[in-house]
Design a protein around this motif. Structure first.
Motif, PDB file in Angstrom:
ATOM      1  N   THR A 116       0.256  -1.549  -0.123  1.00  9.34           N
ATOM      2  CA  THR A 116       0.245  -0.043  -0.026  1.00  9.34           C
ATOM      3  C   THR A 116       0.990   1.667   0.320  1.00  9.34           C
ATOM      4  O   THR A 116       0.291   2.402  -0.915  1.00  9.34           O
ATOM      5  CB  THR A 116      -1.037  -0.502   1.190  1.00  9.34           C
ATOM      6  OG1 THR A 116      -1.724  -1.041   1.746  1.00  9.34           O
ATOM      7  CG2 THR A 116      -2.070   1.178   0.806  1.00  9.34           C
ATOM      8  N   VAL A 117       1.647   1.223   1.200  1.00 13.37           N
ATOM      9  CA  VAL A 117       2.605   2.417   1.420  1.00 13.37           C
ATOM     10  C   VAL A 117       3.588   2.718  -0.469  1.00 13.37           C
ATOM     11  O   VAL A 117       3.687   2.944  -1.259  1.00 13.37           O
ATOM     12  CB  VAL A 117       3.486   2.553   2.223  1.00 13.37           C
ATOM     13  CG1 VAL A 117       4.511   3.304   1.563  1.00 13.37           C
ATOM     14  CG2 VAL A 117       3.549   2.338   3.126  1.00 13.37           C
ATOM     15  N   LEU A 120       0.701   4.044  -2.674  1.00 13.45           N
ATOM     16  CA  LEU A 120       0.619   5.489  -3.249  1.00 13.45           C
ATOM     17  C   LEU A 120       1.244   6.479  -3.425  1.00 13.45           C
ATOM     18  O   LEU A 120       1.228   7.437  -4.194  1.00 13.45           O
ATOM     19  CB  LEU A 120       0.938   6.041  -1.088  1.00 13.45           C
ATOM     20  CG  LEU A 120      -0.587   5.245   0.006  1.00 13.45           C
ATOM     21  CD1 LEU A 120       0.017   5.613   1.524  1.00 13.45           C
ATOM     22  CD2 LEU A 120      -1.826   6.035  -0.685  1.00 13.45           C
ATOM     23  N   LEU A 121       3.231   6.168  -2.756  1.00 15.17           N
ATOM     24  CA  LEU A 121       4.041   6.847  -3.901  1.00 15.17           C
ATOM     25  C   LEU A 121       4.000   6.324  -5.295  1.00 15.17           C
ATOM     26  O   LEU A 121       4.224   7.923  -6.005  1.00 15.17           O
ATOM     27  CB  LEU A 121       5.634   6.210  -3.699  1.00 15.17           C
ATOM     28  CG  LEU A 121       5.537   6.469  -1.850  1.00 15.17           C
ATOM     29  CD1 LEU A 121       6.518   5.296  -1.745  1.00 15.17           C
ATOM     30  CD2 LEU A 121       6.052   7.950  -1.319  1.00 15.17           C
ATOM     31  N   VAL A 123       1.055   6.080  -7.073  1.00 18.03           N
ATOM     32  CA  VAL A 123       0.421   6.816  -7.650  1.00 18.03           C
ATOM     33  C   VAL A 123       0.090   9.268  -7.689  1.00 18.03           C
ATOM     34  O   VAL A 123       0.016   9.605  -8.538  1.00 18.03           O
ATOM     35  CB  VAL A 123      -1.151   7.159  -6.763  1.00 18.03           C
ATOM     36  CG1 VAL A 123      -2.759   7.953  -6.554  1.00 18.03           C
ATOM     37  CG2 VAL A 123      -2.362   5.809  -6.711  1.00 18.03           C
ATOM     38  N   GLU A 124       0.875   9.275  -6.494  1.00 21.89           N
ATOM     39  CA  GLU A 124       1.372  10.670  -6.375  1.00 21.89           C
ATOM     40  C   GLU A 124       2.378  10.838  -7.256  1.00 21.89           C
ATOM     41  O   GLU A 124       1.976  11.449  -8.128  1.00 21.89           O
ATOM     42  CB  GLU A 124       2.252  10.750  -5.317  1.00 21.89           C
ATOM     43  CG  GLU A 124       1.959  12.177  -4.980  1.00 21.89           C
ATOM     44  CD  GLU A 124       1.254  13.098  -4.447  1.00 21.89           C
ATOM     45  OE1 GLU A 124      -0.454  12.675  -4.297  1.00 21.89           O
ATOM     46  OE2 GLU A 124       0.988  14.023  -4.185  1.00 21.89           O
ATOM     47  N   TRP A 125       2.614  10.105  -7.626  1.00 21.17           N
ATOM     48  CA  TRP A 125       3.950  10.314  -9.057  1.00 21.17           C
ATOM     49  C   TRP A 125       3.464  10.064  -9.999  1.00 21.17           C
ATOM     50  O   TRP A 125       4.511  10.823 -10.649  1.00 21.17           O
ATOM     51  CB  TRP A 125       5.140   9.001  -8.401  1.00 21.17           C
ATOM     52  CG  TRP A 125       6.342   9.642  -7.446  1.00 21.17           C
ATOM     53  CD1 TRP A 125       6.181  10.550  -7.112  1.00 21.17           C
ATOM     54  CD2 TRP A 125       7.148   8.750  -6.479  1.00 21.17           C
ATOM     55  NE1 TRP A 125       7.528  10.923  -5.367  1.00 21.17           N
ATOM     56  CE2 TRP A 125       7.325   9.688  -5.352  1.00 21.17           C
ATOM     57  CE3 TRP A 125       8.066   7.554  -6.879  1.00 21.17           C
ATOM     58  CZ2 TRP A 125       9.103   9.077  -4.600  1.00 21.17           C
ATOM     59  CZ3 TRP A 125       8.609   6.816  -5.965  1.00 21.17           C
ATOM     60  CH2 TRP A 125       8.709   7.516  -4.990  1.00 21.17           C
ATOM     61  N   PRO A 178      -5.135  11.980  -5.890  1.00 21.59           N
ATOM     62  CA  PRO A 178      -5.136  10.266  -5.672  1.00 21.59           C
ATOM     63  C   PRO A 178      -6.322   9.659  -4.771  1.00 21.59           C
ATOM     64  O   PRO A 178      -6.191   8.754  -5.640  1.00 21.59           O
ATOM     65  CB  PRO A 178      -3.509  10.673  -4.845  1.00 21.59           C
ATOM     66  CG  PRO A 178      -3.141  11.772  -4.908  1.00 21.59           C
ATOM     67  CD  PRO A 178      -4.003  12.685  -5.477  1.00 21.59           C
ATOM     68  N   THR A 179      -6.861  10.080  -4.412  1.00 25.57           N
ATOM     69  CA  THR A 179      -8.497  10.124  -4.047  1.00 25.57           C
ATOM     70  C   THR A 179      -8.751   9.545  -5.259  1.00 25.57           C
ATOM     71  O   THR A 179      -9.869   8.420  -4.701  1.00 25.57           O
ATOM     72  CB  THR A 179      -7.995  10.533  -3.237  1.00 25.57           C
ATOM     73  OG1 THR A 179      -7.551  11.888  -2.138  1.00 25.57           O
ATOM     74  CG2 THR A 179      -9.178   9.944  -1.841  1.00 25.57           C
ATOM     75  N   ALA A 182      -8.159   6.728  -6.713  1.00 22.35           N
ATOM     76  CA  ALA A 182      -8.420   5.436  -6.165  1.00 22.35           C
ATOM     77  C   ALA A 182     -10.085   4.967  -6.257  1.00 22.35           C
ATOM     78  O   ALA A 182      -9.502   3.481  -6.241  1.00 22.35           O
ATOM     79  CB  ALA A 182      -7.911   5.470  -4.596  1.00 22.35           C
ATOM     80  N   PHE A 183     -10.045   5.610  -6.168  1.00 19.29           N
ATOM     81  CA  PHE A 183     -11.696   5.142  -5.615  1.00 19.29           C
ATOM     82  C   PHE A 183     -12.737   4.872  -7.810  1.00 19.29           C
ATOM     83  O   PHE A 183     -13.679   4.617  -7.866  1.00 19.29           O
ATOM     84  CB  PHE A 183     -12.716   6.264  -5.422  1.00 19.29           C
ATOM     85  CG  PHE A 183     -12.363   5.787  -4.097  1.00 19.29           C
ATOM     86  CD1 PHE A 183     -11.499   7.072  -3.453  1.00 19.29           C
ATOM     87  CD2 PHE A 183     -13.116   4.911  -3.338  1.00 19.29           C
ATOM     88  CE1 PHE A 183     -11.374   7.057  -1.764  1.00 19.29           C
ATOM     89  CE2 PHE A 183     -12.529   4.768  -1.611  1.00 19.29           C
ATOM     90  CZ  PHE A 183     -11.747   5.240  -1.323  1.00 19.29           C
ATOM     91  N   THR A 195      -8.394  -3.788   1.879  1.00 19.40           N
ATOM     92  CA  THR A 195      -7.727  -3.493   2.910  1.00 19.40           C
ATOM     93  C   THR A 195      -8.301  -3.803   4.143  1.00 19.40           C
ATOM     94  O   THR A 195      -7.875  -3.438   5.712  1.00 19.40           O
ATOM     95  CB  THR A 195      -6.976  -2.713   2.770  1.00 19.40           C
ATOM     96  OG1 THR A 195      -5.896  -2.568   1.078  1.00 19.40           O
ATOM     97  CG2 THR A 195      -5.261  -2.731   3.420  1.00 19.40           C
ATOM     98  N   LEU A 196      -9.493  -2.776   4.002  1.00 22.73           N
ATOM     99  CA  LEU A 196     -10.171  -1.918   4.813  1.00 22.73           C
ATOM    100  C   LEU A 196     -11.018  -3.946   5.447  1.00 22.73           C
ATOM    101  O   LEU A 196     -11.512  -4.237   7.017  1.00 22.73           O
ATOM    102  CB  LEU A 196     -11.228  -1.470   4.701  1.00 22.73           C
ATOM    103  CG  LEU A 196     -12.242  -0.887   5.419  1.00 22.73           C
ATOM    104  CD1 LEU A 196     -11.870  -0.009   6.384  1.00 22.73           C
ATOM    105  CD2 LEU A 196     -13.533   0.062   4.884  1.00 22.73           C
TER     106      LEU A 196
END
Lengths: 577, 184
Positions: A116-117, A120-121, A123-125, A178-179, A182-183, A195-196
């Motif tokens: 996940t971490v 996250l990176l 998606v941001e990049w 990013p959000t 993701a969705f 993950t939830l």
């Protein structure tokens, strides 16, 4: 050192192999994505975060495959049955299935965190590249979209760049955050959902919750269905892209400095990208099918008719049920799961069988210990004489270490409190086998230690011991079974009572010839006595009781064992529900 | 379902959520994501939630399993009195803390987990539960039973003195059986 190998060797070997496979998968896939030439351009956008996301993904595939297997009880029983030839040590490992399940779960949690971490990176990049923050090469790569007319395929899944918020008549096309990404992607949405689900499963499986409110744990754990469903579709979007070879080939080393010339010069045709085919389903489909079969089998077992042969209410709220089910075969010391739809549709509770396999019915002694058992006892108390009880589903029987009791020449059986129940079955079975002179019985000597705070709930067991005692004496077999009872909850009233009745032949508490000891056993003395009386024997130690006692006995087994075949060897087996 | 103290599960969930919020926040700040201010808030909120949720509450019935070293946290949390005792307050607090996390992907998981914890705490509050500190109980003074206080007034019963004197002429009659057997 040798003793440690005898008692823990196989378990450590399995763990080393499992960890080795994990490490191998992680390193292999890390290198695959880090060094593979098809990911050269992907690396320009993401750096090593790509590999840091894909490597745990591979480990996750492996562990998600493994996690369902240790909880397929019927499969494990099948393996157990077929490995009867292969010795005790291998089958002992199957008892540790829940420990393995938890270990694999921890690995899944850890790898999910890393995965996940890293994503996250990523998606941001990706978004930053799309907005041109990283220079011309990433910018141009990101600008490529799927377009048949221009013959381009996308690398960066981010659709829109920063140039303006295009407002169509009906749709507002906003720059992607990013959000939002993701969705609105399959991978993102399934990722967050599973993950939830994983987090909820883990928090409700904490020891405190599990031991106190099993139902919360059990019902929440069924979120694994959502977990696996999401997991299988997680890669369907194919957004991890690799470069395809084109005709003529695109020379990345030469072309990377001149993205503006792509498609214009022969060495640099427009690079084509394709997403990786989803792999996860290949790993998990097998265990998922096996697990579905397992649940189906439990359902079939539940539908089979179970007839009540006898219902007995013992003092101290202990219910004895004698049941008959066609085709039911058991071994000594096994347990079954009971389900009573009249009390609760979905709950299955384990109970040890207290009858011997030589009998044509099976018996359960159920003590009042919670909602379900209390309701059952109340229902059966109010039943009119001679009528059948409520419909009962029985799943099992399932194997435990106690099946192995007869394989050892000498056995030490330790039952603490309610843990004495499986030994009822074993002792009865031994009695039957002895009467029939069954050659399967290799046992020559049994030491039985019964520890309890008070004997209230166990009068039925004391009765059994009385019967055995009589039988042994009749056959002149007094040495076969040595039993010692330890009353750990004595106080001064007990002491006074015992002092007054000191001279009587039988014990005041149990009515048995063997006198009750007070307080806990001194295990060093007991093990020493067993060792002295049985040199060069293999002694199996069986415990059904609390964890702390298990630790003590395991240590004593290691301490008093000797690798030398002329000396005594102790093997420790523990039962756990 | 049996009688459950919802607060126990809410506590586990909130503690996990705190860690996840914190981790998401660290990633957001360290990676200098756009929206890193929400990530910074996530770090602060995550730490706060972890500190608040670390000490377990005393159960209504059953054994208490303390977390390692939770005593100092218990004392701190206890000092806030009704604010920390009441689960409605906690549910509201977690709901408020989780909202900023929803604005950024790195913290969105922490946001959702904390939101769920808030809902479970709400359920706990509706069921009338509240937070009780686990404090070490004072050792009760050992109850000395009555008979030990008074030393015996009379010597133990013995046969009369002339019987005890060694009678060499009649050894048979002089013998008497000890009421309590003497061990070697």
């Amino acid at each position: 050192m040798g003793n440690w190998i005898v008692n823990h060797g196989l378990e450590t070997f399995i763990l080393v192999v499992w960890m080795g496979i994990n490490v191998f998968l992680f390193v292999y896939f890390y290198s695959f994505y880090d060094l593979g030439p098809q990911f050269f351009y992907t690396h320009q956008l993401l750096g090593s975060a790509l590999s840091w996301a894909r490597a745990p993904a591979a480990v996750l595939n492996f562990n998600c495959m493994l996690i369902l297997l240790p909880v397929c009880r019927n499969l494990l029983s099948l393996i157990r049955g077929n490995f009867m030839c292969c010795g005790v040590a291998l089958r002992k490992q199957l008892d540790k299935n829940l420990t393995f399940h938890k270990l694999v779960a921890y690995m899944i949690a850890l790898m999910t965190a890393v995965h996940t971490v890293a994503h996250l990176l990523n998606v941001e990049w990706y978004i930053n590249s799309r907005h041109g923050k990283y220079g011309p090469l990433p910018g141009n790569l990101s600008a490529l979209r799927d377009n048949r007319a221009k013959n381009t395929t996308y690398l960066n899944p981010i659709e829109y760049d920063y140039t303006g918020i295009a407002i169509d008549s009906f749709n507002v096309l906003a720059p992607q955050t990013p959000t939002l990404f993701a969705f609105t992607t399959i991978a993102g949405l399934t990722g967050v959902v599973i993950t939830l689900a994983l987090i909820l499963m883990i928090t409700s499986s904490m020891e405190v919750i599990r031991r106190s409110y099993f139902e919360v744990f059990w019902y929440t754990h069924h979120l694994f269905i959502i977990f696996f469903a999401g997991l299988v579709f997680h890669g369907a979007g194919r957004i991890v892209r690799g470069q395809q070879t084109t005709e003529p080939p695109h020379d990345t080393i030469f072309c990377k400095t001149q993205p503006q010339n792509w498609g214009l010069i022969p060495e640099c045709p427009i690079p084509q990208f394709v997403g990786g085919f989803p792999q996860t389903w290949k790993w998990v489909i097998g265990p998922m099918v096996i697990y579905i079969c397992e649940r189906f089998l439990r359902f079939i077992r539940y539908m089979q008719t179970v007839r009540y042969k006898k219902i007995v209410m013992h003092p101290s709220n202990v219910l004895e049920l004698q049941l008959v089910k066609s085709g039911f075969k058991m071994d000594a010391g096994q347990y079954v799961f009971l389900n009573c739809p009249a009390i609760s549709q979905l709950e299955w509770h384990p109970f040890t069988l207290t009858s011997a396999p030589e009998e044509d019915f099976f018996t359960l002694h159920i003590r009042s210990a919670g909602d379900w058992t209390n309701q059952l006892i109340k229902m059966l108390e109010n039943l009119p004489e001679g009528s059948q009880g409520p419909k009962m589903g029985v799943d099992g029987p399932f194997g435990t270490a106690s099946e192995d009791v007869f394989d050892y020449e000498v056995s030490m059986l330790v039952g603490a409190g309610i843990g004495v129940t499986p030994f009822a079955s074993i002792l009865k079975s031994i009695w039957y086998k002895f009467k029939d002179s069954n050659p399967k019985l290799r046992t020559r000597k049994i030491y039985f230690y019964w520890l309890c705070r008070e004997t209230n709930a166990f009068e039925w067991f004391a009765d059994l011991l009385q019967v055995l005692e009589k039988e042994m004496e009749e056959r002149g077999m007094r040495d076969f079974l040595t039993y010692k009872l330890y009353l750990t909850g004595w106080d001064h009233t007990h002491a006074a009572h015992v002092m007054v009745h000191f001279d009587k032949d039988t014990d005041v508490i149990t009515g048995l010839k063997q006198k009750t000891h007070y307080g806990r056993p001194i295990w060093d003395k007991e093990f020493e006595q067993v060792r002295q009386e049985n040199p060069s024997s293999v002694v199996g130690t069986f415990l059904c009781g609390p964890e702390s006692l298990a630790k003590v006995l395991a240590k004593k087994c290691v301490k008093y064992s000797d690798v030398d075949p002329r000396k005594t060897k102790f093997y420790f087996n523990k039962e756990n529900f | 379902m049996g009688k459950i103290e919802w607060a126990m599960w809410a506590n586990e969930q909130a503690l996990a959520a705190g860690f996840i919020y914190l981790t998401g926040g660290i990633v957001g700040v360290a990676g200098q994501f756009s929206g890193w201010k929400f990530a910074a808030f996530g770090i602060a909120a995550g730490v706060f939630v972890c500190l608040l949720e670390y000490p377990r509450s005393k159960r209504i019935k059953g054994t208490n399993f303390e977390r390692t070293g939770q005593y100092c946290f218990t004392v701190c949390v206890k000092a806030f009195g009704p604010l920390t005792r009441n689960y409605y307050v906690r549910a509201f607090l977690h709901a408020v803390l989780c909202i900023p996390g929803g604005f950024m992907l790195a913290t969105v998981l922490g946001c959702v987990c904390l939101g769920i914890a808030s809902l479970i705490y709400l359920s706990a509050a509706i069921h009338g539960e509240h937070w009780e500190p686990i404090l070490p109980e004072a050792e009760p003074t050992k109850h000395v039973s009555q008979s030990i206080k008074q030393p015996p007034q009379n010597p133990p019963p013995r046969p009369p003195a002339d019987m005890r004197r060694k009678r060499l002429d009649d050894l048979e009659a002089a013998a008497y059986v000890n009421p309590i057997p003497v061990r070697e």
